[in-house]
Scaffold this active site. Structure first.
Site, PDB file in Angstrom:
ATOM      1  N   HIS A 162      67.037 125.530  54.090  1.00 46.01           N
ATOM      2  CA  HIS A 162      66.655 126.523  53.076  1.00 46.01           C
ATOM      3  C   HIS A 162      66.550 125.874  51.682  1.00 46.01           C
ATOM      4  CE1 HIS A 162      66.530 130.091  50.613  1.00 46.01           C
ATOM      5  NE2 HIS A 162      67.629 129.702  50.003  1.00 46.01           N
ATOM      6  N   HIS A 167      63.514 125.834  48.667  1.00 47.55           N
ATOM      7  CA  HIS A 167      63.561 125.631  47.211  1.00 47.55           C
ATOM      8  C   HIS A 167      62.946 124.300  46.753  1.00 47.55           C
ATOM      9  CE1 HIS A 167      65.823 129.219  46.203  1.00 47.55           C
ATOM     10  NE2 HIS A 167      66.679 128.963  47.189  1.00 47.55           N
ATOM     11  N   GLU A 208      63.765 134.060  45.581  1.00 52.47           N
ATOM     12  CA  GLU A 208      64.282 133.981  46.955  1.00 52.47           C
ATOM     13  C   GLU A 208      63.411 134.736  47.954  1.00 52.47           C
ATOM     14  OE1 GLU A 208      66.546 132.130  48.203  1.00 52.47           O
ATOM     15  OE2 GLU A 208      67.962 131.659  46.608  1.00 52.47           O
ATOM     16  N   SER A 227      61.775 129.496  54.353  1.00 52.59           N
ATOM     17  CA  SER A 227      62.634 128.578  55.124  1.00 52.59           C
ATOM     18  C   SER A 227      63.008 129.165  56.476  1.00 52.59           C
ATOM     19  CB  SER A 227      63.901 128.239  54.328  1.00 52.59           C
ATOM     20  OG  SER A 227      64.692 129.392  54.088  1.00 52.59           O
TER      21      SER A 227
HETATM   22  N1  NLE Z   1      67.415 133.244  55.919  1.00 51.94           N
HETATM   23  C1  NLE Z   1      67.065 131.989  55.294  1.00 51.94           C
HETATM   24  C2  NLE Z   1      66.716 130.953  56.366  1.00 51.94           C
HETATM   25  O1  NLE Z   1      66.911 131.222  57.537  1.00 51.94           O
HETATM   26  O2  NLE Z   1      66.259 129.883  56.020  1.00 51.94           O
HETATM   27  C3  NLE Z   1      68.176 131.497  54.387  1.00 51.94           C
HETATM   28  C4  NLE Z   1      68.444 132.485  53.306  1.00 51.94           C
HETATM   29  C5  NLE Z   1      69.393 132.067  52.244  1.00 51.94           C
HETATM   30  C6  NLE Z   1      69.521 133.104  51.204  1.00 51.94           C
HETATM   31 FE   FE2 Z   2      68.190 130.189  47.992  1.00 47.90          FE
END
Ligand code: NLE
Ligand code: FE2
Length: 294
Positions: A162, A167, A208, A227
């Site tokens: 993630h 990011h 996000e 992500s």
């Molecule tokens: N749900 C996201 C993932 O599976 O990559 C991560 C989220 C973090 C806030």
């Molecule tokens: Fe994040």
């Protein structure tokens, strides 16, 4: 007892110098002691870290590299379909490795010529003001452990996939990097806990989990959607609302599930005009007023 998942997992220091990072029951690794030990060991690398030092090297196992490789391959296809162009261009410029987990230090080096953002290691919990505040100085706090191999398509907590694929690729875009810095300046400017929470919720629903109109299509730009190759298939069917700072700043969310309320920017310019302007100018008084009109 720690049951509710939150963005940052609380970290406890043990007498022998190791750390225990709390894990929510909803996490796929909750009942796997081997995974928990691994997560604690990698989290421990961040303890005692001082800014300016090289980030401690995480020695990943073959199985962990395989999770990265699998997720990278799945996401590459989904990104072509569902990510905004600004993200795709930035990812191309950054050029993350596809077949191994990069070290955070390496990602910082890749970002340096593009936007100057640098990673800081985080074991789990970073106080909100610190986490957001350092964005103003182009620093980004990141976990180093990776999601549980049994559920590669989604994890409820931030992991290295993630932080870096979501990011990192975003931070390679000068336009996004500017927005992250503005969020950091806002977090430093406000003083009350309510105002800081408001700023962080606007961050949640944009950087996000933001979605954006591109031509006729709805695309994603939020790192949390980008992500997860599970969630990225679902966002277009969610409750999509117009971009509104007051609503975003006062809407509750549950970090453990696919986000079912999302806010749509009409364009990147629109995102900058509404959210960038808000972060650039907000203060306690303005946010207190917005909260009463919500
Ligand atoms: N749900 C996201 C993932 O599976 O990559 C991560 C989220 C973090 C806030
Ligand atoms: Fe994040």
């Amino acid at each position: 007892m720690f049951e509710e998942a939150q963005y940052f997992a609380p970290v406890a220091a043990n007498e022998d110098g190791s750390v225990t990072v709390e894990l929510a029951k909803s996490h796929p690794g909750f009942a796997d002691p081997v995974y928990r030990a691994r997560r604690n060991a990698i989290a421990g690398l961040a303890v005692g870290y001082t800014r300016g030092e090289p980030i401690p090297h995480a020695e990943y196992s073959d199985e962990e590299h395989e999770v990265w490789t699998l997720v990278t391959r799945e996401l590459a296809v989904k990104h072509q379909k569902y990510a905004i162009a600004e993200f795709l261009d930035a990812a191309e410029a950054l050029g993350l490795p596809k077949d191994r987990i990069p070290q955070l230090e390496e990602v910082s080096e890749l970002l340096k010529p593009l936007t100057g953002f640098r990673y800081l290691p985080a074991a789990g919990l970073v106080p909100l003001r610190e986490f957001y505040g350092v964005l103003a100085d182009s620093y980004f706090h990141s976990t180093q452990y990776i999601r549980h191999h049994s559920v590669p398509f989604y994890t409820p907590e931030p992991d290295v996939i993630h932080e870096v694929i979501g990011h990192g690729n975003t931070l390679a875009s000068p336009r996004f990097a500017a927005l992250y810095r503005l969020a950091g300046q806002a977090a430093r400017r406000v003083e009350t806990a309510e105002a800081l929470e408001f700023v962080s919720k606007v961050f949640w629903f944009t950087l996000e989990f933001g979605v954006m109109r591109e031509g006729r299509d709805l695309k994603a730009y939020g790192a949390g959607i980008l992500s997860s190759y599970g969630e990225i298939e679902e966002f277009r069917g969610m409750d999509i609302r117009p971009l509104d700072v007051t609503v975003m700043g006062t809407t509750a969310y549950d970090i453990t599930k696919y986000q079912d309320v999302l806010f749509e920017a009409a364009s990147f310019d629109h995102l900058e005009d509404v959210v960038g302007q808000f972060w650039a100018s907000c203060d306690d008084e303005m946010i207190a007023k917005l909260r009463t009109t919500a």
